[in-house]
Design a protein around this motif. Structure first.
Motif, mmCIF file in Angstrom:
data_model
loop_
_atom_site.group_PDB
_atom_site.id
_atom_site.type_symbol
_atom_site.label_atom_id
_atom_site.label_comp_id
_atom_site.label_asym_id
_atom_site.label_seq_id
_atom_site.Cartn_x
_atom_site.Cartn_y
_atom_site.Cartn_z
ATOM 1 N N ASN A 197 0.844 -1.214 -0.052
ATOM 2 C CA ASN A 197 -0.453 0.364 0.505
ATOM 3 C C ASN A 197 0.403 0.886 0.008
ATOM 4 O OD1 ASN A 197 -2.506 -1.313 0.030
ATOM 5 N ND2 ASN A 197 -2.029 -2.082 2.193
ATOM 6 N N SER A 198 2.270 0.854 -0.322
ATOM 7 C CA SER A 198 2.908 2.678 -0.241
ATOM 8 C C SER A 198 2.719 3.071 -1.592
ATOM 9 C CB SER A 198 4.671 1.922 -0.068
ATOM 10 O OG SER A 198 4.711 0.807 -1.102
ATOM 11 N N PRO A 199 3.226 4.341 -1.281
ATOM 12 C CA PRO A 199 2.885 5.653 -2.582
ATOM 13 C C PRO A 199 3.539 4.812 -3.713
ATOM 14 C CG PRO A 199 3.036 6.392 -0.609
ATOM 15 C CD PRO A 199 3.348 5.333 -0.528
ATOM 16 N N GLU A 200 4.552 4.272 -3.614
ATOM 17 C CA GLU A 200 5.341 3.043 -5.047
ATOM 18 C C GLU A 200 4.834 2.392 -5.643
ATOM 19 O OE1 GLU A 200 7.157 4.304 -1.908
ATOM 20 O OE2 GLU A 200 7.846 6.109 -2.113
ATOM 21 N N GLU A 201 4.639 1.552 -3.955
ATOM 22 C CA GLU A 201 3.510 0.419 -4.658
ATOM 23 C C GLU A 201 1.954 0.568 -5.862
ATOM 24 O OE1 GLU A 201 5.064 -3.183 -1.473
ATOM 25 O OE2 GLU A 201 3.969 -1.556 -1.590
ATOM 26 N N LEU A 202 1.711 1.820 -5.014
ATOM 27 C CA LEU A 202 0.435 2.225 -6.287
ATOM 28 C C LEU A 202 0.671 2.702 -7.201
ATOM 29 C CD1 LEU A 202 -1.602 3.085 -2.844
ATOM 30 C CD2 LEU A 202 -1.979 0.880 -3.458
ATOM 31 N N GLN A 203 1.921 3.070 -7.680
ATOM 32 C CA GLN A 203 2.496 3.714 -8.778
ATOM 33 C C GLN A 203 2.217 3.389 -9.652
ATOM 34 O OE1 GLN A 203 4.678 7.353 -8.704
ATOM 35 N NE2 GLN A 203 5.675 6.606 -9.818
ATOM 36 N N GLN A 204 3.059 1.543 -9.184
ATOM 37 C CA GLN A 204 3.390 0.649 -9.891
ATOM 38 C C GLN A 204 2.519 -0.136 -10.727
ATOM 39 O OE1 GLN A 204 6.528 -2.755 -8.689
ATOM 40 N NE2 GLN A 204 7.162 -0.440 -7.227
ATOM 41 N N ASN A 205 1.328 -0.125 -9.793
ATOM 42 C CA ASN A 205 -0.042 -1.017 -10.408
ATOM 43 C C ASN A 205 -1.091 0.459 -11.503
ATOM 44 O OD1 ASN A 205 0.321 -3.159 -8.534
ATOM 45 N ND2 ASN A 205 -0.400 -2.357 -7.321
ATOM 46 N N ARG A 206 -0.572 1.579 -11.090
ATOM 47 C CA ARG A 206 -1.321 2.129 -11.780
ATOM 48 C C ARG A 206 -0.883 2.304 -13.229
ATOM 49 N NH1 ARG A 206 -1.594 5.551 -7.108
ATOM 50 N NH2 ARG A 206 0.413 7.013 -7.889
ATOM 51 N N ARG A 207 -1.085 2.086 -14.219
ATOM 52 C CA ARG A 207 -0.188 1.336 -15.543
ATOM 53 C C ARG A 207 -1.246 1.112 -16.831
ATOM 54 N NH1 ARG A 207 -0.507 -3.489 -12.913
ATOM 55 N NH2 ARG A 207 -0.038 -5.035 -14.645
ATOM 56 N N ILE A 208 -0.282 1.229 -18.053
ATOM 57 C CA ILE A 208 -0.746 1.175 -19.093
ATOM 58 C C ILE A 208 0.008 -0.062 -19.513
ATOM 59 C CG2 ILE A 208 -0.950 1.535 -21.267
ATOM 60 C CD1 ILE A 208 -3.380 2.479 -19.669
ATOM 61 N N SER A 209 -0.699 -1.125 -20.358
ATOM 62 C CA SER A 209 0.493 -2.616 -20.428
ATOM 63 C C SER A 209 -0.266 -2.807 -22.511
ATOM 64 C CB SER A 209 -0.259 -3.623 -19.798
ATOM 65 O OG SER A 209 0.649 -3.481 -18.672
ATOM 66 N N PHE A 210 0.647 -2.816 -22.670
ATOM 67 C CA PHE A 210 0.870 -3.740 -24.325
ATOM 68 C C PHE A 210 1.448 -5.440 -24.496
ATOM 69 C CE2 PHE A 210 2.075 0.548 -23.873
ATOM 70 C CZ PHE A 210 1.415 1.170 -24.601
ATOM 71 N N GLN A 211 0.320 -6.007 -24.927
ATOM 72 C CA GLN A 211 0.416 -7.470 -25.019
ATOM 73 C C GLN A 211 0.336 -7.752 -26.371
ATOM 74 O OE1 GLN A 211 -0.795 -11.605 -23.005
ATOM 75 N NE2 GLN A 211 -1.684 -9.784 -22.072
ATOM 76 N N ILE A 212 1.379 -8.178 -27.038
ATOM 77 C CA ILE A 212 0.827 -8.617 -28.004
ATOM 78 C C ILE A 212 -0.143 -10.624 -28.234
ATOM 79 C CG2 ILE A 212 2.026 -9.839 -30.634
ATOM 80 C CD1 ILE A 212 1.864 -6.645 -29.982
ATOM 81 N N ILE A 213 -0.880 -10.043 -29.236
ATOM 82 C CA ILE A 213 -1.727 -11.479 -28.694
ATOM 83 C C ILE A 213 -1.918 -12.560 -29.974
ATOM 84 C CG2 ILE A 213 -4.740 -12.901 -28.033
ATOM 85 C CD1 ILE A 213 -4.161 -10.943 -26.136
ATOM 86 N N LEU A 214 -1.199 -13.336 -30.413
ATOM 87 C CA LEU A 214 -1.177 -13.678 -31.614
ATOM 88 C C LEU A 214 -2.011 -14.668 -31.927
ATOM 89 C CD1 LEU A 214 2.510 -15.109 -31.442
ATOM 90 C CD2 LEU A 214 2.246 -13.443 -31.679
ATOM 91 N N ASP A 215 -2.573 -15.051 -33.076
ATOM 92 C CA ASP A 215 -3.447 -15.736 -33.789
ATOM 93 C C ASP A 215 -3.154 -16.884 -33.689
ATOM 94 O OD1 ASP A 215 -5.485 -16.613 -35.068
ATOM 95 O OD2 ASP A 215 -5.489 -15.145 -37.030
ATOM 96 N N ASP A 216 -4.103 -17.825 -33.242
ATOM 97 C CA ASP A 216 -4.492 -19.351 -32.288
ATOM 98 C C ASP A 216 -4.017 -20.010 -33.904
ATOM 99 O OD1 ASP A 216 -3.165 -18.978 -29.651
ATOM 100 O OD2 ASP A 216 -5.265 -19.160 -29.104
ATOM 101 N N VAL A 217 -6.113 -19.350 -34.621
ATOM 102 C CA VAL A 217 -5.765 -20.046 -36.197
ATOM 103 C C VAL A 217 -4.456 -20.240 -36.672
ATOM 104 C CG1 VAL A 217 -7.574 -20.117 -38.167
ATOM 105 C CG2 VAL A 217 -7.697 -19.020 -35.555
ATOM 106 N N LYS A 218 -3.709 -19.056 -37.150
ATOM 107 C CA LYS A 218 -2.440 -19.217 -37.813
ATOM 108 C C LYS A 218 -1.505 -20.189 -37.201
ATOM 109 C CE LYS A 218 1.452 -18.484 -40.110
ATOM 110 N NZ LYS A 218 1.297 -18.254 -41.171
#
Length: 230
Positions: A197-218
């Motif tokens: 619950n520290s300010p540093e830990e709360l700041q880490q959780n406020r984030r934008i993430s980018f994930q590449i999801i591959l085409d299973d069918v391919k």
């Protein structure tokens, strides 16, 4: 004499009708050798098939890792190494306060510049035909801390705002053939990277993430074709 002659002919015929023990052993050995050769060939076939499948799976994993490497290198150049992290499934994250004011889902002016620069990395990835053939979705994820708020809406709205900023700052990515790869979702507070619950830990959780999801069918289709052609 005639009786004896007939008896001798019968004995000779019996000798020719019943194979000798040596003949039977030779036949047995040949049959076992044939079966051993068949088993050996089958083992080579199975090993070759497994190697080809392993190579295809390794290729899929390599493609995802290479794409994330490109994005991470570019984002690190823009915002600094300490502001970027890489998690499970090659998910790339940046701190939310780089792009947004507290409790806001509107990308700041500085954030728009950052996303405009970062958009070139996405363009480079999508212009690569091999990469593009494997990509199903480039997923933009919004995450919040656990401080009580309308965190579902905030996380989702932030993810959507990032997608819009990327596409509006890069006309190439705004074209339908590239824009269709982007998607946005919000996870509220439920996927934290820090548990305290520290300010540093709360700041880490406020984030934008980018994930590449591959085409299973391919890629699963490629493996199935390998199986069918063996």
């Amino acid at each position: 004499m005639r009786v004896r002659s007939r008896y001798q002919r019968a004995a000779v015929e019996r000798e020719h009708y019943w194979p000798s023990f040596a003949d039977m052993m030779t036949t047995f050995v040949l049959v076992m050798l044939f079966l051993a050769i068949i088993a050996f060939i089958q083992s080579i076939y199975d090993s070759y098939e497994k190697v080809k499948i392993d190579q295809e799976i390794e290729k899929v994993s390599r493609v995802k890792e290479e794409i994330t490497d490109i994005l991470q290198l570019e984002l690190t150049k823009i915002v600094g190494k300490e502001k970027v992290s890489r998690g499970p499934n090659n998910t790339l994250s940046m701190e939310g306060n780089i792009l947004f004011a507290p409790a806001s889902a509107e990308v700041s002016e500085e954030g728009k510049k950052i996303l405009g620069q970062f958009s070139t990395a996405f363009q480079r990835v999508l212009e690569n035909e091999e990469y593009r053939s494997y990509i199903y979705i480039i997923l933009i994820e919004g995450h919040t801390d656990k401080i009580p708020y309308d965190n579902w809406r905030l996380s989702t709205d932030r993810a959507v705002a990032v997608v819009k900023a990327i596409l509006s700052n890069n006309p190439e990515l705004g074209k339908p053939e590239y824009a269709k790869y982007f998607a946005a979702t919000g996870y509220s507070e439920f996927h934290p990277v820090a548990m305290g619950n520290s300010p540093e830990e709360l700041q880490q959780n406020r984030r934008i993430s980018f994930q590449i999801i591959l085409d299973d069918v391919k890629w699963q289709g490629d493996i199935q074709r390998l199986l069918n052609t063996q």
